[in-house]
Design an enzyme around this catalytic site. Structure first.
Site, short mmCIF file in Angstrom:
data_model
loop_
_atom_site.label_atom_id
_atom_site.label_comp_id
_atom_site.label_asym_id
_atom_site.label_seq_id
_atom_site.Cartn_x
_atom_site.Cartn_y
_atom_site.Cartn_z
N SER A 119 43.82 36.77 22.35
CA SER A 119 45.17 36.82 22.54
C SER A 119 44.58 36.24 23.82
CB SER A 119 45.73 37.57 22.06
OG SER A 119 46.83 37.51 23.04
N LYS A 176 44.17 32.57 26.53
CA LYS A 176 45.09 32.09 28.02
C LYS A 176 43.87 32.17 29.59
CE LYS A 176 47.94 35.04 27.03
NZ LYS A 176 48.93 35.83 26.19
N1 URA Z 1 48.50 40.42 25.96
C1 URA Z 1 48.95 39.04 25.22
O1 URA Z 1 48.52 38.31 26.46
N2 URA Z 1 48.10 39.59 24.41
C2 URA Z 1 48.09 40.37 23.01
O2 URA Z 1 47.95 40.41 22.64
C3 URA Z 1 48.99 41.87 24.03
C4 URA Z 1 49.61 41.62 25.31
#
Ligand code: URA
Length: 435
Positions: free
Chosen positions: A192, A196
């Protein structure tokens, strides 16, 4: 459906403990993003991943599929005065009182490095950087890609909202994980965060991986595994990545809450502020400057000579904020007193985060408004001596009916003993880097 792949067979593969194939992962992420795999099916798959785990190749594929669900940003070719600017970002796995991005971005930018901080809003007990900055009158989080590039070239630092097209699969998955008890998983957190950060297109990345009661993964061994996984995902994607494992057993600094944390960040930028916030800001700044090719730069000079404060003011003004307008203050305050005399040994970070949230500083559903003024001020930190009846916390809110719940959350949160605590845990516990 594609080449015999369907949701139930993907779920069953993971349920039975086998690794998912690259094709299964690409298919399920794409189909979920488009709405062809329904939330019930994705929830079952996520729970199977939480329980069965993922191999490194699967995490890689899952991360790449989430990046491919949106568009990648590109910060190459940023220039100031003819010089190409290096870009370095920092990401924290989230903690209580974690306002470090606020002083850190201008400190690093004051050395001529571009700092694109694409941030989020808070959910639950950890605060969101955008919520904090939105307590500054006029400041806005939403910028176009052109405005971000322009601000990086002129000012050097941008803290703004990530656009809707940055890894949209993760946005949708994260909202689902949040309501299905499937956040706490190393493969899911690592993919995750890194999807990004890789999609954002930064040259280098410094990760602040929290360990302790206020962190997503309180256990140090799991936090280390998370740090190692994220660093290797970053390095494999061509992003120079380093992680610091840092303490989140106690809250950072003396405030938790939006405007309260901005005020504390301003103290740091003015050369003061709590020792733990200053220490962590400088440790992360050194890593970022090193990653940007400036290993000998001393970030403490930027706090001492006002150059970081100048960058902060320019950054706030560029996004419509007025750095001279007083920050909002709570209409109602209440105090929690020490039940006994002695030395503070520990303050449960999670309890303080929950209290700030209950006072109105955080939200329980995406999109809910937050109170800029709400939060908790800590009057004692581990190692401090307190007298029975002296204030431990000030609770701040616009809605005083919230005081009882916040007081209940803080019940037993402060461990006080007659003797001073043994050496307090250092803020930076370890560094993870693959040379
Ligand atoms: N922050 C995120 O961007 N993703 C997660 O899974 C946990 C914290």
């Amino acid at each position: 459906m594609s080449a015999g792949i369907h949701a139930t067979s993907v779920i069953a593969t993971k349920r039975d403990g086998a690794p998912l194939t690259t094709e299964q992962i690409e298919w399920v992420i794409d189909a979920y993003t488009r709405g062809d795999v329904v939330p019930e099916q994705m929830s079952a798959l996520l729970m199977a991943i939480v329980l069965r785990g993922m191999e490194r190749r699967e995490i890689d594929d899952w991360t790449r599929a989430m990046i491919a669900s949106g568009t990648r940003m590109n910060f190459s070719g940023l220039r100031r005065g003819g010089e190409v600017l290096a870009t370095v970002d920092k990401h924290s796995t989230g903690g209580v009182g974690d306002k470090i991005t606020l002083p850190l971005a201008p400190v690093v930018a004051s050395f001529g490095v571009a700092v694109p901080q694409l941030s989020g809003r808070g959910l639950g007990h950890t605060g969101g950087t955008l919520d904090k900055l939105e307590s500054i009158p006029g400041w806005r989080a939403d910028l176009s890609t052109r405005q971000i590039r322009d601000q990086l070239e002129r000012v050097g630092a941008v803290i703004c909202a990530a656009g809707a097209d940055l890894a949209p699969a993760d946005r949708k998955l994260y909202a689902l994980r949040d309501v299905t008890g499937t956040v706490e998983s190393v493969p899911l957190i690592a993919s995750s965060i890194m999807s990004k950060k890789i999609a954002e297109g930064t040259d280098a990345l410094v990760l602040d991986v929290k360990v302790g009661s206020g962190a997503f993964l309180p256990d140090e061994a799991l936090a280390r595994q998370l740090a190692e996984t994220m660093v290797s995902l970053g390095v494999d994607a061509g992003v120079r990545t380093t992680a610091l494992l840092t303490d989140m057993d106690n809250p950072l600094g003396r405030t938790a809450g939006n405007a309260l944390e901005v005020a504390e960040s301003l103290e740091v930028l003015a050369g003061g502020g709590p020792a733990d916030v200053v220490e962590l800001t400088l440790a992360l700044a050194r890593e970022m400057l090193d990653a940007a090719g400036l290993p000998d730069a001393d970030p403490a000079t930027a706090l001492a000579d006002g150059s970081a404060m100048d960058r902060w003011r320019a950054m706030i003004v560029a996004q419509g904020g007025d750095p001279d307008v007083p920050l909002p203050r709570a209409a109602h305050t209440d105090e929690v007193a020490a039940p006994e005399s002695g030395f503070v040994h520990r303050i449960d970070a999670r309890a303080v985060g929950d209290a700030a949230w209950l006072l109105g500083a955080g939200r329980s559903r995406p999109g809910e408004p937050v109170q800029a003024e709400a939060g908790v001020v800590l009057h004692a930190k581990p190692g401090d001596r307190v007298c029975a009846g002296s204030p431990l916390y000030t609770l701040c809110t616009q809605t005083p009916e919230r005081f009882d719940a916040a007081r209940a959350a803080l019940e037993g949160a402060t461990v006080i003993a007659p003797d001073p605590p043994p050496d307090t845990r250092p803020i930076v516990l370890d560094r993870v880097r693959f040379e």
